[in-house]
Design a protein around this motif. Structure first.
Motif, PDB file in Angstrom:
ATOM      1  N   ARG A 177      -3.711  -9.313   3.937  1.00  0.00           N
ATOM      2  CA  ARG A 177      -2.967 -10.234   3.045  1.00  0.00           C
ATOM      3  C   ARG A 177      -2.539  -9.552   1.757  1.00  0.00           C
ATOM      4  NH1 ARG A 177      -7.416 -14.653   3.545  1.00  0.00           N
ATOM      5  NH2 ARG A 177      -7.416 -14.710   5.795  1.00  0.00           N
ATOM      6  N   PHE A 178      -3.221  -8.426   1.403  1.00  0.00           N
ATOM      7  CA  PHE A 178      -2.878  -7.738   0.152  1.00  0.00           C
ATOM      8  C   PHE A 178      -1.695  -6.788   0.299  1.00  0.00           C
ATOM      9  CE2 PHE A 178      -7.253  -9.073  -0.535  1.00  0.00           C
ATOM     10  CZ  PHE A 178      -7.132  -9.665  -1.785  1.00  0.00           C
ATOM     11  N   LEU A 179      -1.270  -6.565   1.553  1.00  0.00           N
ATOM     12  CA  LEU A 179      -0.176  -5.610   1.788  1.00  0.00           C
ATOM     13  C   LEU A 179       1.061  -5.881   0.932  1.00  0.00           C
ATOM     14  CD1 LEU A 179       0.030  -4.874   5.619  1.00  0.00           C
ATOM     15  CD2 LEU A 179      -0.203  -3.243   3.748  1.00  0.00           C
ATOM     16  N   PRO A 180       1.539  -7.140   0.880  1.00  0.00           N
ATOM     17  CA  PRO A 180       2.749  -7.383   0.088  1.00  0.00           C
ATOM     18  C   PRO A 180       2.573  -6.990  -1.381  1.00  0.00           C
ATOM     19  CG  PRO A 180       2.297  -9.242   1.532  1.00  0.00           C
ATOM     20  CD  PRO A 180       1.109  -8.331   1.609  1.00  0.00           C
ATOM     21  N   LEU A 181       1.343  -7.144  -1.916  1.00  0.00           N
ATOM     22  CA  LEU A 181       1.102  -6.764  -3.319  1.00  0.00           C
ATOM     23  C   LEU A 181       1.257  -5.258  -3.500  1.00  0.00           C
ATOM     24  CD1 LEU A 181      -2.061  -8.886  -4.255  1.00  0.00           C
ATOM     25  CD2 LEU A 181       0.329  -9.317  -4.844  1.00  0.00           C
ATOM     26  N   LEU A 182       0.797  -4.491  -2.477  1.00  0.00           N
ATOM     27  CA  LEU A 182       0.857  -3.027  -2.583  1.00  0.00           C
ATOM     28  C   LEU A 182       2.293  -2.510  -2.556  1.00  0.00           C
ATOM     29  CD1 LEU A 182      -2.079  -2.008  -0.206  1.00  0.00           C
ATOM     30  CD2 LEU A 182      -2.058  -1.999  -2.698  1.00  0.00           C
ATOM     31  N   ARG A 183       3.236  -3.381  -2.209  1.00  0.00           N
ATOM     32  CA  ARG A 183       4.641  -2.967  -2.142  1.00  0.00           C
ATOM     33  C   ARG A 183       5.228  -2.651  -3.513  1.00  0.00           C
ATOM     34  NH1 ARG A 183       6.157  -1.000   2.609  1.00  0.00           N
ATOM     35  NH2 ARG A 183       5.592  -2.355   4.330  1.00  0.00           N
ATOM     36  N   VAL A 184       4.505  -3.037  -4.584  1.00  0.00           N
ATOM     37  CA  VAL A 184       5.003  -2.669  -5.919  1.00  0.00           C
ATOM     38  C   VAL A 184       4.843  -1.157  -6.148  1.00  0.00           C
ATOM     39  CG1 VAL A 184       4.530  -4.941  -6.919  1.00  0.00           C
ATOM     40  CG2 VAL A 184       2.823  -3.113  -7.135  1.00  0.00           C
ATOM     41  N   LEU A 185       3.999  -0.515  -5.336  1.00  0.00           N
ATOM     42  CA  LEU A 185       3.787   0.928  -5.497  1.00  0.00           C
ATOM     43  C   LEU A 185       5.022   1.692  -5.016  1.00  0.00           C
ATOM     44  CD1 LEU A 185       0.184   1.078  -3.957  1.00  0.00           C
ATOM     45  CD2 LEU A 185       0.772   1.346  -6.378  1.00  0.00           C
ATOM     46  N   PRO A 186       5.269   2.873  -5.570  1.00  0.00           N
ATOM     47  CA  PRO A 186       6.350   3.708  -5.008  1.00  0.00           C
ATOM     48  C   PRO A 186       6.023   4.012  -3.538  1.00  0.00           C
ATOM     49  CG  PRO A 186       5.479   4.645  -7.053  1.00  0.00           C
ATOM     50  CD  PRO A 186       4.572   3.520  -6.690  1.00  0.00           C
ATOM     51  N   PRO A 187       7.034   4.123  -2.672  1.00  0.00           N
ATOM     52  CA  PRO A 187       6.778   4.305  -1.230  1.00  0.00           C
ATOM     53  C   PRO A 187       5.835   5.463  -0.913  1.00  0.00           C
ATOM     54  CG  PRO A 187       9.089   3.853  -1.593  1.00  0.00           C
ATOM     55  CD  PRO A 187       8.469   3.967  -2.948  1.00  0.00           C
ATOM     56  N   THR A 188       5.959   6.584  -1.623  1.00  0.00           N
ATOM     57  CA  THR A 188       5.086   7.722  -1.282  1.00  0.00           C
ATOM     58  C   THR A 188       3.618   7.380  -1.590  1.00  0.00           C
ATOM     59  OG1 THR A 188       5.678   8.609  -3.437  1.00  0.00           O
ATOM     60  CG2 THR A 188       6.753   9.607  -1.515  1.00  0.00           C
ATOM     61  N   VAL A 189       3.387   6.628  -2.675  1.00  0.00           N
ATOM     62  CA  VAL A 189       2.013   6.233  -3.014  1.00  0.00           C
ATOM     63  C   VAL A 189       1.526   5.193  -1.997  1.00  0.00           C
ATOM     64  CG1 VAL A 189       0.524   5.238  -4.806  1.00  0.00           C
ATOM     65  CG2 VAL A 189       2.481   6.676  -5.456  1.00  0.00           C
ATOM     66  N   PHE A 190       2.398   4.247  -1.656  1.00  0.00           N
ATOM     67  CA  PHE A 190       2.053   3.241  -0.642  1.00  0.00           C
ATOM     68  C   PHE A 190       1.641   3.942   0.669  1.00  0.00           C
ATOM     69  CE2 PHE A 190       3.134   0.558   2.981  1.00  0.00           C
ATOM     70  CZ  PHE A 190       2.578  -0.657   2.631  1.00  0.00           C
ATOM     71  N   ASP A 191       2.430   4.952   1.073  1.00  0.00           N
ATOM     72  CA  ASP A 191       2.127   5.677   2.318  1.00  0.00           C
ATOM     73  C   ASP A 191       0.754   6.349   2.244  1.00  0.00           C
ATOM     74  OD1 ASP A 191       4.635   4.913   3.074  1.00  0.00           O
ATOM     75  OD2 ASP A 191       5.533   6.924   2.947  1.00  0.00           O
ATOM     76  N   ARG A 192       0.437   6.907   1.073  1.00  0.00           N
ATOM     77  CA  ARG A 192      -0.865   7.590   0.936  1.00  0.00           C
ATOM     78  C   ARG A 192      -1.995   6.573   1.053  1.00  0.00           C
ATOM     79  NH1 ARG A 192       2.286  11.076   1.199  1.00  0.00           N
ATOM     80  NH2 ARG A 192       1.716  10.588   3.334  1.00  0.00           N
ATOM     81  N   VAL A 193      -1.805   5.394   0.476  1.00  0.00           N
ATOM     82  CA  VAL A 193      -2.855   4.354   0.589  1.00  0.00           C
ATOM     83  C   VAL A 193      -3.061   4.013   2.067  1.00  0.00           C
ATOM     84  CG1 VAL A 193      -3.498   1.972   0.001  1.00  0.00           C
ATOM     85  CG2 VAL A 193      -2.377   3.409  -1.714  1.00  0.00           C
ATOM     86  N   MET A 194      -1.960   3.874   2.820  1.00  0.00           N
ATOM     87  CA  MET A 194      -2.078   3.562   4.257  1.00  0.00           C
ATOM     88  C   MET A 194      -2.758   4.718   5.001  1.00  0.00           C
ATOM     89  SD  MET A 194      -1.041   0.543   4.636  1.00  0.00           S
ATOM     90  CE  MET A 194      -1.304   0.053   2.948  1.00  0.00           C
ATOM     91  N   ASP A 195      -2.433   5.970   4.580  1.00  0.00           N
ATOM     92  CA  ASP A 195      -3.075   7.135   5.208  1.00  0.00           C
ATOM     93  C   ASP A 195      -4.580   7.112   4.964  1.00  0.00           C
ATOM     94  OD1 ASP A 195      -0.717   8.096   6.220  1.00  0.00           O
ATOM     95  OD2 ASP A 195      -0.383   9.550   4.608  1.00  0.00           O
ATOM     96  N   VAL A 196      -4.971   6.811   3.704  1.00  0.00           N
ATOM     97  CA  VAL A 196      -6.405   6.774   3.381  1.00  0.00           C
ATOM     98  C   VAL A 196      -7.102   5.716   4.234  1.00  0.00           C
ATOM     99  CG1 VAL A 196      -8.072   6.164   1.560  1.00  0.00           C
ATOM    100  CG2 VAL A 196      -6.148   7.694   1.042  1.00  0.00           C
ATOM    101  N   LEU A 197      -6.420   4.597   4.451  1.00  0.00           N
ATOM    102  CA  LEU A 197      -7.012   3.524   5.276  1.00  0.00           C
ATOM    103  C   LEU A 197      -7.014   3.883   6.767  1.00  0.00           C
ATOM    104  CD1 LEU A 197      -5.497   0.354   3.534  1.00  0.00           C
ATOM    105  CD2 LEU A 197      -7.914   1.030   3.582  1.00  0.00           C
ATOM    106  N   GLY A 198      -6.349   4.988   7.111  1.00  0.00           N
ATOM    107  CA  GLY A 198      -6.341   5.430   8.515  1.00  0.00           C
ATOM    108  C   GLY A 198      -5.294   4.733   9.367  1.00  0.00           C
ATOM    109  N   VAL A 199      -4.385   4.004   8.718  1.00  0.00           N
ATOM    110  CA  VAL A 199      -3.419   3.203   9.484  1.00  0.00           C
ATOM    111  C   VAL A 199      -2.527   4.098  10.352  1.00  0.00           C
ATOM    112  CG1 VAL A 199      -1.400   1.681   9.241  1.00  0.00           C
ATOM    113  CG2 VAL A 199      -3.450   1.279   7.856  1.00  0.00           C
ATOM    114  N   ASN A 200      -2.104   5.252   9.776  1.00  0.00           N
ATOM    115  CA  ASN A 200      -1.123   6.070  10.504  1.00  0.00           C
ATOM    116  C   ASN A 200      -1.728   7.024  11.533  1.00  0.00           C
ATOM    117  OD1 ASN A 200       1.256   4.918   9.458  1.00  0.00           O
ATOM    118  ND2 ASN A 200       0.690   5.813   7.481  1.00  0.00           N
ATOM    119  N   VAL A 201      -3.069   7.019  11.648  1.00  0.00           N
ATOM    120  CA  VAL A 201      -3.687   7.753  12.761  1.00  0.00           C
ATOM    121  C   VAL A 201      -4.318   6.772  13.752  1.00  0.00           C
ATOM    122  CG1 VAL A 201      -4.070   9.916  11.522  1.00  0.00           C
ATOM    123  CG2 VAL A 201      -5.826   8.107  11.430  1.00  0.00           C
ATOM    124  N   SER A 202      -4.187   5.480  13.455  1.00  0.00           N
ATOM    125  CA  SER A 202      -4.857   4.465  14.297  1.00  0.00           C
ATOM    126  C   SER A 202      -4.355   4.501  15.742  1.00  0.00           C
ATOM    127  CB  SER A 202      -4.669   3.062  13.707  1.00  0.00           C
ATOM    128  OG  SER A 202      -3.290   2.727  13.677  1.00  0.00           O
TER     129      SER A 202
END
Ligand code: NAP
Length: 273
Positions: A237-262
């Motif tokens: 549910r917090f994803l839309p809030l994270l959209r205020v981040l610049p895309p490269t920072v948003f991508d890194r947050v998703m990487d840290v969460l493991g989303v892009n290797v899931s």
């Protein structure tokens, strides 16, 4: 509040996974489920399951939801043999699970045909009757991938973003056209139905692989409570809030969460034995 007792609930992709379990949930609350899936043979065990677990006789119709003509023929049959559905659940879905350059064009077309275009054919088949009586519920089973792009999901995530946009636009249209026809969009993270067999969560406490029975129960409750959106688990549910981040920072947050290797070990449904 949508009281489902005595109501007809049509569910696409009802032979397996979430569709089948949602049929059990809605039947146990007094609804008559009408299940659509690709062929009647695959529907039989689902209908037997609903009957065994709830005592309710559900109906099943073979219908490929990507075939517009077939959708209209099956909708006619449902109206003639069961009645106008009060609840329509756009649940059928498919996934390719490969990188863009490894995904055949036919798989990309199929993803959009099932996950996106079918929403239009199925909803348009049943919405006029709902609008006419100003009562009804359209559920769109999208995905957390409708809120964020994921590596190896260029077709799937895009088709589910479209599903989220479809629901939101329809919701606001209906607000003036027929305010008692409501919509619910469902955006779950991975579920243990086998559709995403092989996926992994780096932080299972924060982003657990969801249990199919629990998701089906939550969807039934969301329908009863007229919830406009069901997003699972809570972190998503917090994803839309994270959209205020610049895309490269948003991508890194998703990487840290493991989303892009899931999806790295994705196999999808096992072939039948
Ligand atoms: N499982 C997850 O991790 C997950 C996460 C988020 C969202 N979702 C969404 O939740 C919904 C249900 O997924 P699930 O996990 O229950 O998947 P599932 O177990 O694969 O069930 C989907 C059902 O839809 C049917 N179907 C596929 N194409 C169809 C078509 N053209 N016409 C009619 N029926 C068709 C499938 O039949 P076949 O088996 O013959 O193809 C299957 O019975 C999907 O929209 C999916 O995208 C799933």
């Amino acid at each position: 509040m949508t009281d489902v007792r005595g109501r007809i609930a049509l569910i696409t992709g009802g032979a397996a996974g979430i569709g089948r379990l949602l049929a059990v949930e809605l039947a146990s609350r007094g609804a008559t489920p009408v299940l659509w899936d690709l062929d009647e043979e695959r529907l039989e065990p689902a209908l037997a399951d609903v009957r065994a677990r709830t005592g309710v006789t559900a109906r099943g119709f073979a219908c490929d939801v990507t075939d517009r003509e077939a959708v209209h023929r099956a909708a006619e049959l449902v109206r003639a043999e069961v009645g106008d559905p009060d609840v329509v659940v756009n649940n059928a879905g498919v996934v390719s699970g490969s990188r863009l350059l490894d995904t055949p064009d036919t798989a990309i077309e199929r993803t959009f045909a099932v996950n996106t275009l079918a929403l239009y054919w199925v909803t348009k088949a049943f919405l006029p009757a709902m609008v006419a009586r100003n009562r009804g519920h359209v559920v769109t089973v999208a995905s957390a991938a409708g809120l964020v792009g994921v590596a190896r999901q260029t077709d799937y995530a895009a088709s589910k973003h479209a599903a989220v946009g479809f629901d939101e636009s329809l919701r606001v249209e209906l607000h003036t056209l027929a305010p008692r026809v409501v919509t619910t969009v469902v955006c779950p993270y991975y579920i243990d139905t086998g559709m995403f067999e092989g996926v992994r969560s780096r932080f299972p406490r924060l982003l657990p692989i969801l249990h199919q029975d629990d998701v089906a129960r939550r969807i039934a409750l969301a329908i009863e409570r007229d919830r406009r959106q069901l997003v699972l688990p809570p972190l998503v549910r917090f994803l839309p809030l994270l959209r205020v981040l610049p895309p490269t920072v948003f991508d890194r947050v998703m990487d840290v969460l493991g989303v892009n290797v899931s999806m790295d070990h994705f196999t999808g449904h096992k072939p039948p034995a």
